[in-house]
Design a protein around this motif. Structure first.
Motif, short mmCIF file in Angstrom:
data_model
loop_
_atom_site.label_atom_id
_atom_site.label_comp_id
_atom_site.label_asym_id
_atom_site.label_seq_id
_atom_site.Cartn_x
_atom_site.Cartn_y
_atom_site.Cartn_z
N ARG A 1 1.06 -1.28 -0.33
CA ARG A 1 -0.16 0.01 -0.08
C ARG A 1 1.38 1.16 0.29
O ARG A 1 0.25 2.18 -0.49
N ALA B 1 0.90 4.52 -3.12
CA ALA B 1 0.94 5.54 -2.51
C ALA B 1 2.33 6.32 -2.45
O ALA B 1 2.26 8.08 -2.52
N TYR C 1 -1.50 -2.77 -3.28
CA TYR C 1 -0.67 -1.98 -4.59
C TYR C 1 -2.67 -1.32 -5.38
O TYR C 1 -2.04 0.25 -4.81
N GLY D 1 -4.03 0.36 -2.55
CA GLY D 1 -3.17 2.02 -1.10
C GLY D 1 -2.77 3.32 -2.71
O GLY D 1 -3.10 4.02 -2.26
#
Length: 458
Positions: free
Chosen positions: A82, A86, A304, A307
């Motif tokens: 995550r 981000a 992923y 995020g």
């Protein structure tokens, strides 16, 4: 610098991405499962059926300690996936550093305790009667290698969270090949018996650990950490442990189930019935490798994209992961339903100088394995739903629902069933408990997963 591979988790088509992530993971799981399978065949043929039962008794204890590393790995990997999604690379590095420190501290303490209480733990997990001496010999040596296994499991999961499944696959292949090679020399050539099997396992853990150090130290990972990242940070520790507790609870529940089952089966049929379950346990680890591989490939994709707030991709990855895993699970079930005895016979010794007791155990296994295996694997076509459901909540950082769903099959359903059904139906009650628990867990997970998708990913 070239575009980092983790970015592909948010850009490639989900179907292609799931295959790209899952195939190396499946190969890695396959090789590790083959390692366990062939290792059991070697041990069963070169030492005897009681040796397989002894390993079945010991592995839940050692794997529980090693699972501390897996739990820390999964908890941190969720944060890392995550964070990379981000674009918070520094947080990802700090998380990895904290994972290393925490794994070393916790597993070292647990190994010291495990060695101190070996004579209590082994009988508690079913290592009774003639099984005890075999189990004690294997347990003592293997426990020295458990910290290396824990660090390897943790590092392997972190590598996968970066979107680098090939390196993770190699990290799983190396110890498997090393273990089987050393099995041949230590057991067959040098005739070291259980001690040889134990040293082959322990040294293979160490070799895999060295390989992962090489990966992280030579720039093949994005997580280039320094000493400052190793310093424990309370907020990260809380998040790692809360998410990792799901994996740890799952492994603890597996160990508890083995403890309960081995004792119930020993009371119902002695060492021979424990050997039946030991063989089924080895087959469980091997046969479901493609399903587990998809789950491992699914985790970094879901984390992923969650995020990165790409919720449509998260939803698509859930549906496709369940579809692919269900198809493969059905194929596995059909194979085992049609050929249970043929598969089980691979684990039984064919030596001409077997004692009367070992011959009797082999015959008992062949007579009981077909019914047992068919019931244990009966719900395999639908297990993708609880498996992916629990993985999804863990990947997005929701520890409580992940924990509840993870514990539902074994903790809420299987354990009560296996205490009650054998009282009325004997041995068959044990095996039917597996199928009933799988179906109930599937229904519960499907309900909560559907509600989550409607609410959070609409």
């Amino acid at each position: 610098m070239a575009k980092i591979s983790s970015e592909e988790l948010g850009t490639l088509p989900i179907g292609k991405l799931l295959i790209k992530q899952s195939i190396p993971a499946s190969i890695g799981v396959l090789v590790m499962s083959l390692n366990v399978l062939v290792d059991s065949v070697f041990v069963g043929n070169w030492i005897g059926p009681l040796a397989i039962a002894a390993i079945s008794v010991v592995l839940p204890v050692t794997f529980f300690v090693a699972a501390l590393g897996m739990a820390i790995g999964v908890g941190g990997a969720s944060i890392i996936s995550r964070a990379l999604g981000a674009e918070k690379v520094q947080k990802a590095k700090q998380t990895f550093g904290n994972q290393i420190t925490l794994t070393v501290l916790v597993t070292t303490i647990m190994v010291l305790l495990g060695l101190s209480f070996a004579d209590t733990l082994i009988p508690a997990f079913g290592g009774k009667g003639e099984i005890f001496d075999f189990a004690k010999e294997f347990y003592t040596v293997v426990f020295y290698g458990v910290p290396f296994l824990a660090l390897t499991m943790m590092g392997n999961i972190v590598i996968r969270s970066e979107g680098k499944p090939k390196y993770a696959m190699i990290a799983m292949i190396i110890p498997s090949v090393a273990n089987l090679t050393m099995d041949y020399f230590f057991i067959y050539v040098f005739d070291w018996g259980m001690e040889g099997a134990a040293w082959a396992t322990t040294v293979s853990y160490m070799i895999s650990f060295v390989y992962l150090i090489y990966i992280f130290r030579t720039g093949r990972s994005e997580l280039h950490i320094d000493r400052t990242h190793l310093r424990l940070r309370l907020p990260l520790l809380k998040e790692i442990t809360s998410l990792g507790s799901v994996t740890l609870a799952r492994q603890a529940m597996i160990s508890l189930v083995v403890l309960i089952l081995n004792n119930i089966l020993f009371d119902l049929g002695g060492e021979a019935l424990v050997a039946v379950y030991a063989i089924i346990g080895r087959i469980l680890m091997f046969a479901l490798f493609p399903v587990y591989g998809i789950a491992q490939g699914f985790l970094p994709i879901a984390g992923y994209n969650y995020g990165a707030e790409k919720y449509a991709r998260v939803k698509e990855s859930i549906y496709k992961a369940i579809l692919y895993a269900s198809i493969l699970g059905t194929m596995v079930y059909l194979g085992l339903f049609l050929f249970p005895t043929e598969v089980a016979s691979l684990f039984l010794s064919t030596k001409e100088n077997l004692g009367a007791n070992e011959v009797a155990i082999n015959q008992y296994v062949l007579e009981h394995i077909s019914t047992a295996m068919r019931w244990v694997f009966a719900a395999t076509p639908v297990i993708a739903i609880p498996l992916m459901g629990g993985a999804y909540f863990q990947a997005i950082g929701k520890a409580v629902p992940a924990m509840l769903l993870t514990l539902s099959r074994q903790g809420f359903f299987f354990i009560p069933l296996v205490f009650v059904l054998p009282y009325f139906y004997g041995e068959i009650g044990v095996w039917t408990s597996f199928a009933i628990a799988d179906v109930l867990a599937t229904l519960v997970t499907a309900y909560y997963l559907r509600r989550e998708l409607r609410k959070m990913l609409a």
